[in-house]
Design a protein around this motif. Structure first.
Motif, PDB file in Angstrom:
ATOM      1  N   ILE A  81       0.978  -1.310  -0.013  1.00  0.00           N
ATOM      2  CA  ILE A  81       0.089  -0.074  -0.034  1.00  0.00           C
ATOM      3  C   ILE A  81       0.929   1.269  -0.070  1.00  0.00           C
ATOM      4  CG2 ILE A  81      -1.845   1.301   1.427  1.00  0.00           C
ATOM      5  CD1 ILE A  81      -2.620  -1.451   2.589  1.00  0.00           C
ATOM      6  N   VAL A  82       0.365   2.360  -0.882  1.00  0.00           N
ATOM      7  CA  VAL A  82       1.179   3.541  -0.687  1.00  0.00           C
ATOM      8  C   VAL A  82       0.204   4.534  -0.268  1.00  0.00           C
ATOM      9  CG1 VAL A  82       0.920   4.106  -3.153  1.00  0.00           C
ATOM     10  CG2 VAL A  82       2.529   5.380  -1.927  1.00  0.00           C
ATOM     11  N   ASP A  83       0.403   5.579   0.749  1.00  0.00           N
ATOM     12  CA  ASP A  83      -0.656   6.305   1.316  1.00  0.00           C
ATOM     13  C   ASP A  83       0.200   8.000   0.909  1.00  0.00           C
ATOM     14  OD1 ASP A  83      -1.970   8.103   2.701  1.00  0.00           O
ATOM     15  OD2 ASP A  83      -1.664   7.124   4.660  1.00  0.00           O
ATOM     16  N   VAL A  84      -0.500   8.418  -0.095  1.00  0.00           N
ATOM     17  CA  VAL A  84      -0.031   9.770  -0.755  1.00  0.00           C
ATOM     18  C   VAL A  84      -0.685  10.766   0.062  1.00  0.00           C
ATOM     19  CG1 VAL A  84       0.319  11.148  -2.761  1.00  0.00           C
ATOM     20  CG2 VAL A  84       0.206   8.499  -3.078  1.00  0.00           C
ATOM     21  N   TRP A 139      -3.650   4.871  -1.949  1.00  0.00           N
ATOM     22  CA  TRP A 139      -4.549   5.468  -1.066  1.00  0.00           C
ATOM     23  C   TRP A 139      -4.021   6.930  -0.891  1.00  0.00           C
ATOM     24  CZ3 TRP A 139      -8.421   3.758   2.188  1.00  0.00           C
ATOM     25  CH2 TRP A 139      -8.723   4.542   3.603  1.00  0.00           C
ATOM     26  N   VAL A 140      -4.987   7.804  -1.423  1.00  0.00           N
ATOM     27  CA  VAL A 140      -4.895   9.286  -1.503  1.00  0.00           C
ATOM     28  C   VAL A 140      -6.086   9.995  -0.794  1.00  0.00           C
ATOM     29  CG1 VAL A 140      -4.307  11.262  -3.100  1.00  0.00           C
ATOM     30  CG2 VAL A 140      -4.061   8.935  -3.689  1.00  0.00           C
ATOM     31  N   MET A 141      -6.044  10.276   0.477  1.00  0.00           N
ATOM     32  CA  MET A 141      -6.825  10.798   1.431  1.00  0.00           C
ATOM     33  C   MET A 141      -6.782  12.149   1.824  1.00  0.00           C
ATOM     34  SD  MET A 141      -8.698   9.370   4.670  1.00  0.00           S
ATOM     35  CE  MET A 141      -9.982   8.281   3.903  1.00  0.00           C
ATOM     36  N   GLU A 142      -7.664  13.126   1.083  1.00  0.00           N
ATOM     37  CA  GLU A 142      -7.338  14.461   1.382  1.00  0.00           C
ATOM     38  C   GLU A 142      -6.106  15.245   0.979  1.00  0.00           C
ATOM     39  OE1 GLU A 142      -9.231  15.218   5.139  1.00  0.00           O
ATOM     40  OE2 GLU A 142     -10.661  13.866   4.942  1.00  0.00           O
ATOM     41  N   THR A 143      -5.648  14.904  -0.104  1.00  0.00           N
ATOM     42  CA  THR A 143      -4.274  15.486  -0.688  1.00  0.00           C
ATOM     43  C   THR A 143      -4.420  16.024  -2.022  1.00  0.00           C
ATOM     44  OG1 THR A 143      -3.177  13.668   0.688  1.00  0.00           O
ATOM     45  CG2 THR A 143      -1.875  14.553  -1.019  1.00  0.00           C
ATOM     46  N   ALA A 144      -5.128  15.252  -2.974  1.00  0.00           N
ATOM     47  CA  ALA A 144      -5.280  15.692  -4.426  1.00  0.00           C
ATOM     48  C   ALA A 144      -5.612  17.251  -4.619  1.00  0.00           C
ATOM     49  CB  ALA A 144      -6.386  14.889  -5.020  1.00  0.00           C
ATOM     50  N   GLU A 145      -6.303  17.784  -3.504  1.00  0.00           N
ATOM     51  CA  GLU A 145      -6.634  19.019  -3.785  1.00  0.00           C
ATOM     52  C   GLU A 145      -5.584  20.135  -3.760  1.00  0.00           C
ATOM     53  OE1 GLU A 145      -7.719  17.754   0.452  1.00  0.00           O
ATOM     54  OE2 GLU A 145      -8.366  17.016  -1.804  1.00  0.00           O
ATOM     55  N   HIS A 146      -4.326  19.598  -3.191  1.00  0.00           N
ATOM     56  CA  HIS A 146      -3.330  20.586  -3.261  1.00  0.00           C
ATOM     57  C   HIS A 146      -2.438  20.513  -4.217  1.00  0.00           C
ATOM     58  CE1 HIS A 146      -3.560  21.885   1.103  1.00  0.00           C
ATOM     59  NE2 HIS A 146      -3.600  20.614   1.524  1.00  0.00           N
ATOM     60  N   LEU A 157      -0.678   7.979 -10.200  1.00  0.00           N
ATOM     61  CA  LEU A 157      -1.326   7.074  -9.585  1.00  0.00           C
ATOM     62  C   LEU A 157      -1.437   5.873 -10.332  1.00  0.00           C
ATOM     63  CD1 LEU A 157      -3.945   9.214  -7.700  1.00  0.00           C
ATOM     64  CD2 LEU A 157      -1.904   8.567  -6.959  1.00  0.00           C
ATOM     65  N   ALA A 158      -1.713   5.827 -11.554  1.00  0.00           N
ATOM     66  CA  ALA A 158      -2.058   4.847 -12.278  1.00  0.00           C
ATOM     67  C   ALA A 158      -0.708   4.015 -12.395  1.00  0.00           C
ATOM     68  CB  ALA A 158      -2.762   5.205 -13.598  1.00  0.00           C
ATOM     69  N   ARG A 159       0.440   4.776 -12.880  1.00  0.00           N
ATOM     70  CA  ARG A 159       1.643   4.189 -12.728  1.00  0.00           C
ATOM     71  C   ARG A 159       2.239   3.200 -11.622  1.00  0.00           C
ATOM     72  NH1 ARG A 159       6.674   4.389 -11.659  1.00  0.00           N
ATOM     73  NH2 ARG A 159       6.572   6.171 -10.260  1.00  0.00           N
ATOM     74  N   VAL A 160       1.937   3.788 -10.531  1.00  0.00           N
ATOM     75  CA  VAL A 160       2.547   3.012  -9.647  1.00  0.00           C
ATOM     76  C   VAL A 160       1.463   1.793  -8.924  1.00  0.00           C
ATOM     77  CG1 VAL A 160       3.688   5.170  -8.550  1.00  0.00           C
ATOM     78  CG2 VAL A 160       1.413   4.566  -7.739  1.00  0.00           C
ATOM     79  N   ALA A 161       0.424   1.793  -9.627  1.00  0.00           N
ATOM     80  CA  ALA A 161      -0.722   0.937  -9.102  1.00  0.00           C
ATOM     81  C   ALA A 161      -0.199  -0.480  -9.670  1.00  0.00           C
ATOM     82  CB  ALA A 161      -2.095   1.152  -9.448  1.00  0.00           C
ATOM     83  N   ALA A 162      -0.429  -1.524  -9.196  1.00  0.00           N
ATOM     84  CA  ALA A 162      -0.034  -3.040  -9.575  1.00  0.00           C
ATOM     85  C   ALA A 162      -1.204  -3.281 -10.455  1.00  0.00           C
ATOM     86  CB  ALA A 162      -0.011  -3.953  -8.500  1.00  0.00           C
ATOM     87  N   SER A 163      -0.989  -4.265 -11.346  1.00  0.00           N
ATOM     88  CA  SER A 163      -2.270  -4.727 -12.170  1.00  0.00           C
ATOM     89  C   SER A 163      -3.223  -5.140 -11.279  1.00  0.00           C
ATOM     90  CB  SER A 163      -1.686  -5.865 -13.165  1.00  0.00           C
ATOM     91  OG  SER A 163      -0.797  -5.564 -13.912  1.00  0.00           O
ATOM     92  N   GLY A 164      -4.571  -4.913 -11.757  1.00  0.00           N
ATOM     93  CA  GLY A 164      -5.574  -5.276 -10.702  1.00  0.00           C
ATOM     94  C   GLY A 164      -5.592  -4.485  -9.395  1.00  0.00           C
ATOM     95  N   GLY A 165      -4.782  -3.578  -9.247  1.00  0.00           N
ATOM     96  CA  GLY A 165      -4.551  -2.592  -7.910  1.00  0.00           C
ATOM     97  C   GLY A 165      -5.853  -1.502  -7.895  1.00  0.00           C
ATOM     98  N   THR A 166      -6.083  -1.293  -6.550  1.00  0.00           N
ATOM     99  CA  THR A 166      -7.205  -0.312  -6.583  1.00  0.00           C
ATOM    100  C   THR A 166      -6.597   1.013  -6.126  1.00  0.00           C
ATOM    101  OG1 THR A 166      -8.654  -2.045  -5.517  1.00  0.00           O
ATOM    102  CG2 THR A 166      -9.126   0.299  -4.988  1.00  0.00           C
ATOM    103  N   ILE A 167      -7.201   1.950  -6.602  1.00  0.00           N
ATOM    104  CA  ILE A 167      -6.959   3.377  -6.480  1.00  0.00           C
ATOM    105  C   ILE A 167      -7.968   4.001  -5.668  1.00  0.00           C
ATOM    106  CG2 ILE A 167      -6.282   5.746  -7.390  1.00  0.00           C
ATOM    107  CD1 ILE A 167      -4.952   4.257  -9.988  1.00  0.00           C
ATOM    108  N   ILE A 168      -7.821   4.903  -4.618  1.00  0.00           N
ATOM    109  CA  ILE A 168      -8.952   5.306  -3.815  1.00  0.00           C
ATOM    110  C   ILE A 168      -8.453   6.915  -3.675  1.00  0.00           C
ATOM    111  CG2 ILE A 168     -10.034   5.723  -1.721  1.00  0.00           C
ATOM    112  CD1 ILE A 168      -9.601   2.726  -1.252  1.00  0.00           C
ATOM    113  N   ILE A 169      -9.254   7.995  -4.076  1.00  0.00           N
ATOM    114  CA  ILE A 169      -9.103   9.245  -3.833  1.00  0.00           C
ATOM    115  C   ILE A 169     -10.221   9.777  -3.069  1.00  0.00           C
ATOM    116  CG2 ILE A 169      -8.613  11.679  -4.872  1.00  0.00           C
ATOM    117  CD1 ILE A 169      -7.791   9.774  -7.330  1.00  0.00           C
ATOM    118  N   THR A 170      -9.889  10.482  -2.098  1.00  0.00           N
ATOM    119  CA  THR A 170     -10.809  11.086  -1.116  1.00  0.00           C
ATOM    120  C   THR A 170     -10.478  12.640  -1.471  1.00  0.00           C
ATOM    121  OG1 THR A 170     -10.046  11.123   0.995  1.00  0.00           O
ATOM    122  CG2 THR A 170     -11.820   9.451   0.194  1.00  0.00           C
ATOM    123  N   THR A 171     -11.254  13.496  -1.691  1.00  0.00           N
ATOM    124  CA  THR A 171     -11.062  14.812  -2.134  1.00  0.00           C
ATOM    125  C   THR A 171     -12.012  15.812  -2.239  1.00  0.00           C
ATOM    126  OG1 THR A 171      -9.709  16.474  -3.678  1.00  0.00           O
ATOM    127  CG2 THR A 171     -10.859  14.582  -4.475  1.00  0.00           C
TER     128      THR A 171
END
Length: 282
Positions: A81-84, A139-146, A157-171
């Motif tokens: 998991i990466v927490d951005v 995992w990107v929680m309340e960061t994208a707005e910056h 985000l797509a580049r670092v995600a594994a095949s079949g991996g999940t991307i989550i953004i809350t913003t």
């Protein structure tokens, strides 16, 4: 979406401002709200003591995972998991413990890094090896707005995600425009400007803009939902209970003035706290 061109110098300056902001405010935030530096998720019928706010922050994480259909099955749960924008590592540590996963947190603030490392060590996680750049959960929680360049950001985000991996953004997003609208209304633009200036958001876009970006990268199972009603109670509580408005770092973003702007944005249904999830094709 109105992406503004930026020089390397302006990007560097924004990074310095954000790093200083979170260096100056993180300890105060932790003293008041704990190690989860994000909204809570509320049931409107429940009371809202300070302890309830902290449990609501945990609930936001769990509701986010549920919405994204992140599996608890041992054979399918995320292992890396990466927490951005990890803050002081509250969510990073929570996810590491929940899934037994290797987690990598990213933040601009040196003081947040120091505190996150201390918390991880106390939780027995400091010696875990980091992933090599392929993550089952991004995992990107309340960061994208910056981040000013949403196109580049989502592509990374797509580049670092594994095949079949999940991307989550809350913003935070502004409302979607109708087909007949060329832009936001004048009063909405002014409110957006005030919010962005106060919180160092270079730009806010809509959920529909994010969907288009994710589709352009051939990401799958794209879902969005407006969670404003579930997180809005956090801001009046922050204005009343938090000492952030009196600490030096928060003064730099006019915290006492900015908190009511967020509440106003939610009430006018112009500002949207949005969850966006998708998966990278296998």
């Amino acid at each position: 979406m109105t992406e503004a061109a930026e020089s390397g110098e302006s990007r560097e300056e924004l990074n310095k401002v954000l790093a200083t902001l979170y260096d100056d405010t993180s300890a105060t935030w932790e003293d008041t709200w704990g190690d989860h530096m994000h909204h809570g998720y509320y049931d409107p019928s429940q009371s809202r003591s300070l302890s309830h706010h902290r449990s609501a922050q945990i609930r936001l994480i769990e509701e986010t995972l549920r919405f994204a259909r992140v599996s608890d099955d041992p054979s399918r749960k995320p292992k890396s998991i990466v927490d951005v924008g990890c803050g002081i590592g509250g969510a990073t540590i929570y996810l590491a413990n929940k899934y037994g996963a290797t987690c990598h947190g990213i933040t601009l603030s040196p003081k947040q890094v120091e505190r996150a490392q201390a918390l991880a060590a106390a939780d027995g996680l400091a010696d875990k090896p980091f992933a090599d750049g392929k993550f089952d959960l991004v995992w990107v929680m309340e960061t994208a707005e910056h981040l000013p360049d949403k196109t580049k950001f989502v592509a990374e985000l797509a580049r670092v995600a594994a095949s079949g991996g999940t991307i989550i953004i809350t913003t935070w997003c502004h409302r979607d425009l109708s087909a007949a609208e060329g832009s936001l209304h004048a009063d909405e633009k002014e409110l957006l400007r005030k919010i962005c200036d106060s919180y160092y958001f270079p730009d806010l876009c809509s959920a529909a803009d994010y969907v288009l970006l994710l589709q352009s990268l051939s990401l799958q199972d794209i879902k969005t939902e407006n969670w404003s009603q579930y997180v809005a109670p956090f801001w009046p509580a922050a204005a009343v209970n938090s000492t952030l408005t009196s600490c030096s770092g928060w003064e730099t973003i006019d915290g006492a003035l900015a908190l009511p702007l967020i509440v106003e944005g939610y009430k006018k249904e112009f500002l949207k706290y949005t969850i966006i999830t998708c998966r990278k094709p296998k």
